[in-house]
Write an enzyme that holds these catalytic residues in place. Structure first.
Site, PDB file in Angstrom:
ATOM      1  N   HIS A   1       0.816  -1.215   0.000  1.00 25.88           N
ATOM      2  CA  HIS A   1       0.000   0.000   0.000  1.00 25.88           C
ATOM      3  C   HIS A   1       0.849   1.264   0.000  1.00 25.88           C
ATOM      4  O   HIS A   1       2.022   1.256   0.382  1.00 25.88           O
ATOM      5  CB  HIS A   1      -0.950   0.013   1.205  1.00 25.88           C
ATOM      6  CG  HIS A   1      -0.241   0.124   2.533  1.00 25.88           C
ATOM      7  ND1 HIS A   1       0.112  -0.975   3.272  1.00 25.88           N
ATOM      8  CD2 HIS A   1       0.195   1.202   3.227  1.00 25.88           C
ATOM      9  CE1 HIS A   1       0.734  -0.578   4.363  1.00 25.88           C
ATOM     10  NE2 HIS A   1       0.796   0.740   4.369  1.00 25.88           N
TER      11      HIS A   1
ATOM     12  N   HIS B   1       5.736   6.261  -0.795  1.00 32.69           N
ATOM     13  CA  HIS B   1       6.503   5.032  -0.952  1.00 32.69           C
ATOM     14  C   HIS B   1       5.611   3.818  -0.742  1.00 32.69           C
ATOM     15  O   HIS B   1       4.484   3.924  -0.241  1.00 32.69           O
ATOM     16  CB  HIS B   1       7.667   4.989   0.050  1.00 32.69           C
ATOM     17  CG  HIS B   1       7.228   5.007   1.477  1.00 32.69           C
ATOM     18  ND1 HIS B   1       7.114   6.167   2.213  1.00 32.69           N
ATOM     19  CD2 HIS B   1       6.849   4.005   2.320  1.00 32.69           C
ATOM     20  CE1 HIS B   1       6.698   5.879   3.441  1.00 32.69           C
ATOM     21  NE2 HIS B   1       6.524   4.578   3.529  1.00 32.69           N
TER      22      HIS B   1
END
Length: 331
Positions: free
Chosen positions: A135, A270
Site C-alpha cells: 500500500h 513510498h
C-alpha cells in the site's frame, strides 16, 4: 452406523460385471476430459477486488500487546475500548513477475546481514506463502471514536468524489530505508515518482484535510499548507522538513483550508516491501544501489482509495462524481 466391510471376492465380482470400454471410446473420453479441464482453467474469472477486503485482517491471538507474537513488533497505537484504528491508503497487488522479483531482492538483502535484529522480513507474502497487498499510505494510523466512523467515511467519499482525478499509475524510482515515527522499525521501501495529474499529492491533501477535521494529525506535510489565511505560517515554519515528527497537538490548532495543494510531497510517497527491527547496517545501506532492478517498470495502479476502520474496509473509486443533488454517481 458401523462401516460395512466387503471381501475381496465381492469387489472383484463387481468389477467383473462392468462392461469393458473399447480403446477408441477410452481415448475419446479422455480427450473430452482434457478439453473440458483446459477450457475450465482458462475461463475462470478473476476474483473481484472486494474479495481481498473480506479477509484483510488476521484473527486476534491475544488481547494484550505481545511482541513475541509478531516477530518483535510493538503496537504503535495502544488498544483502548471504544477507539477505532483508522488508515487511509491505496492498495497494490504487484503482478506475479514483479512480486517474484521483489522477493528475490529481499533475499539478496538478507544475504548480506548476519544478526537476527537486522533480518529483513517480507511484506510481500505471509508466513504461509499467501500473497499480501502492499500500500501507499495517505494517512497516519489515526484513531476515531465509534460515532465518528460513518461521518469520516462520508467525508472522505465526498472529498474524493468531487475531484477531477481519474485513475492513474505511479511509477517507482528506487529503494530507500525509512524509519517509522516511533523509531521501533525500519522499512525497505520503493520510492515513487511524482504521479500523473499530481494525483498522490491531491489525494494526500484531501486525506489530511479530512483527518484534521476529526482532530487527527496529518501525514507528510508542512502545516503551513493548512493554516487559515497564512496567520500560522511563521509559527508553523519550524515544522517544515520534519513531516514524520508532526505532533497531534500542533496539528489540532490548524484550520484546514479549501485551497489546492501548494506543496510537492512526492518524495515522501513510498511502498513498503520489507521491515527490520534494527537500524540498517552499512552493508544493507550499500545494497540499495546494487540491486540491478529496473524500477521504472514497477507501476502502481491507483484506481481506488481505501479507508480501513477497525477490520472494516471501504473502497472509494476515483471513477465517481457528484451530481447537483449531492448524490454520488458513477462516471
Amino acid at each position: 452406523m458401523a462401516l460395512v466391510e466387503y471381501s475381496d471376492s465381492e469387489s472383484s465380482s463387481s468389477d467383473s460385471h462392468r462392461p469393458e470400454q473399447s480403446h477408441s471410446e477410452s481415448q475419446k473420453s479422455q480427450g473430452i476430459k482434457r478439453k473440458h479441464s483446459s477450457t475450465s482453467e482458462s475461463t475462470l474469472p478473476p476474483l473481484p477486488d472486494t474479495f481481498h477486503d473480506l479477509y484483510a485482517s488476521t484473527a486476534r491471538v491475544s488481547n494484550q500487546d505481545d511482541p513475541t507474537l509478531h516477530g518483535g513488533r510493538q503496537r504503535v497505537t495502544p488498544h483502548v475500548e471504544g477507539n477505532w484504528p483508522t488508515h487511509v491508503y491505496v492498495e497494490w497487488f504487484p503482478s506475479t513477475e514483479h512480486s517474484n522479483r521483489l522477493s528475490d531482492l529481499l533475499t539478496d538483502f538478507n544475504n548480506v546481514q548476519t544478526l537476527p535484529e537486522h533480518q529483513v522480513h517480507s511484506l510481500l507474502r505471509s508466513d504461509l506463502g499467501a500473497e499480501l497487498p502492499l500500500h501507499i499510505s495517505l494517512s497516519r494510523p489515526v484513531v476515531l471514536l465509534a460515532h465518528q466512523r460513518q461521518p469520516f467515511i462520508d467525508a472522505m467519499t465526498r472529498a474524493i468524489s468531487k475531484t477531477t482525478l481519474s485513475p492513474f499509475k505511479a511509477a517507482a524510482r528506487g529503494l530507500e530505508w525509512v524509519v517509522n515515527y516511533e523509531k521501533t522499525r525500519w522499512f525497505l521501501v520503493l520510492k515513487l515518482e511524482r504521479a500523473p495529474q499530481d494525483g498522490l499529492n491531491k489525494l494526500l491533501h484531501l486525506s489530511n484535510q479530512t483527518v484534521m477535521k476529526f482532530g487527527q494529525p496529518p501525514l507528510y506535510t508542512d502545516l503551513r499548507q493548512y493554516s487559515a489565511g497564512g496567520q500560522n505560517q511563521k509559527r508553523q515554519a519550524g515544522n517544515q522538513g520534519r513531516s514524520k515528527e508532526t505532533s497531534a497537538a500542533a496539528s489540532s490548532s490548524v484550520i484546514p483550508s479549501e485551497s489546492s495543494n501548494e506543496f510537492d510531497l512526492s518524495s515522501s510517497f513510498h511502498v513498503s516491501i520489507g521491515w527490520t527491527l534494527g537500524a540498517p547496517t552499512q552493508p544493507l545501506r550499500e545494497k540499495l544501489d546494487a540491486t540491478g532492478v529496473d524500477f521504472q517498470s514497477l507501476r502502481v495502479d491507483v484506481t481506488t482509495v481505501k479507508v480501513k476502520i477497525g477490520n472494516g474496509i471501504t473502497a472509494i473509486s476515483l471513477a465517481t462524481k457528484i451530481d447537483p443533488s449531492n448524490r454520488i454517481i458513477e462516471k
